[in-house]
Design a protein around this motif. Structure first.
Motif, PDB file in Angstrom:
ATOM      1  N   PHE A 113      63.505  70.976 -20.938  1.00 34.79           N
ATOM      2  CA  PHE A 113      63.430  72.005 -19.913  1.00 34.79           C
ATOM      3  C   PHE A 113      63.131  71.330 -18.580  1.00 34.79           C
ATOM      4  N   ALA A 123      68.994  76.441 -14.407  1.00 35.00           N
ATOM      5  CA  ALA A 123      68.331  76.367 -15.708  1.00 35.00           C
ATOM      6  C   ALA A 123      66.827  76.590 -15.558  1.00 35.00           C
ATOM      7  N   LEU A 181      66.128  80.311 -14.773  1.00 40.93           N
ATOM      8  CA  LEU A 181      66.373  81.181 -15.928  1.00 40.93           C
ATOM      9  C   LEU A 181      65.586  80.761 -17.169  1.00 40.93           C
ATOM     10  N   ASN A 182      64.782  79.718 -17.031  1.00 44.96           N
ATOM     11  CA  ASN A 182      64.000  79.180 -18.153  1.00 44.96           C
ATOM     12  C   ASN A 182      64.897  78.824 -19.344  1.00 44.96           C
ATOM     13  N   ARG A 183      65.994  78.128 -19.042  1.00 49.08           N
ATOM     14  CA  ARG A 183      66.941  77.678 -20.061  1.00 49.08           C
ATOM     15  C   ARG A 183      66.792  76.173 -20.273  1.00 49.08           C
ATOM     16  N   ALA A 184      66.971  75.747 -21.486  1.00 48.32           N
ATOM     17  CA  ALA A 184      66.951  74.316 -21.792  1.00 48.32           C
ATOM     18  C   ALA A 184      68.246  73.680 -21.320  1.00 48.32           C
ATOM     19  N   VAL A 185      68.190  72.389 -21.091  1.00 44.13           N
ATOM     20  CA  VAL A 185      69.371  71.623 -20.700  1.00 44.13           C
ATOM     21  C   VAL A 185      69.532  70.427 -21.635  1.00 44.13           C
ATOM     22  N   ASP A 186      70.754  69.968 -21.734  1.00 44.34           N
ATOM     23  CA  ASP A 186      71.054  68.701 -22.392  1.00 44.34           C
ATOM     24  C   ASP A 186      71.597  67.784 -21.308  1.00 44.34           C
ATOM     25  N   VAL A 207      73.793  73.337 -19.571  1.00 39.36           N
ATOM     26  CA  VAL A 207      72.759  74.367 -19.614  1.00 39.36           C
ATOM     27  C   VAL A 207      72.950  75.178 -20.880  1.00 39.36           C
ATOM     28  N   ARG A 208      71.909  75.255 -21.681  1.00 34.17           N
ATOM     29  CA  ARG A 208      71.982  76.003 -22.938  1.00 34.17           C
ATOM     30  C   ARG A 208      71.795  77.494 -22.707  1.00 34.17           C
ATOM     31  N   ARG A 209      72.375  78.242 -23.566  1.00 34.03           N
ATOM     32  CA  ARG A 209      72.195  79.697 -23.507  1.00 34.03           C
ATOM     33  C   ARG A 209      71.076  80.119 -24.398  1.00 34.03           C
TER      34      ARG A 209
END
Length: 116
Positions: free
Chosen positions: A27, A86, A89-94, A114-116
């Motif tokens: 994150f 990200a 929106l408090n989304r994890a990333v790779d 950006v992960r959903r």
């Protein structure tokens, strides 16, 4: 036999000094924009240690090279924008992080998902 073991041990420890690229899932916790090309112009702080991914990186900060040294400025700012989104929106990333390319000692990320 001792010679073979010594060579094998040297190979194992030498692997740690070889540059690596790794996929990092995390994150984004902070954003940084800097002038005069410091740290590549833009960076993000991750919630994971990059060394946990066998990378030779000094901290949790990664640069996108917004100065244009390792990619185009447009591409770097798009990656930085994705990191901002990200975080908001408090989304994890790779991220794909390369510990051979660095700005002021901080590793460069050449991809963000950006992960959903």
């Amino acid at each position: 036999m001792r010679g073979i073991i010594a060579v094998l041990l040297m190979l194992v420890f030498a692997r740690d000094s070889i540059a690596a690229t790794a996929e990092v899932g995390a994150f984004v916790t902070r954003l940084l924009v800097a002038d005069e090309g410091r740290w590549g112009g833009c960076m993000v702080l991750l919630d994971r240690e990059l060394s946990d991914f066998n990378l030779n990186c000094p901290s949790r900060w990664v640069t996108f090279s917004c100065t244009g040294d390792f990619t185009s400025k447009d591409n770097a700012y798009r990656m930085f924008d994705a990191a901002q989104m990200a975080m908001a929106l408090n989304r994890a990333v790779d991220l794909t992080v390369d510990d051979q390319l660095k700005h002021n000692g901080y590793c460069y990320a050449n991809r963000i998902f950006v992960r959903r």
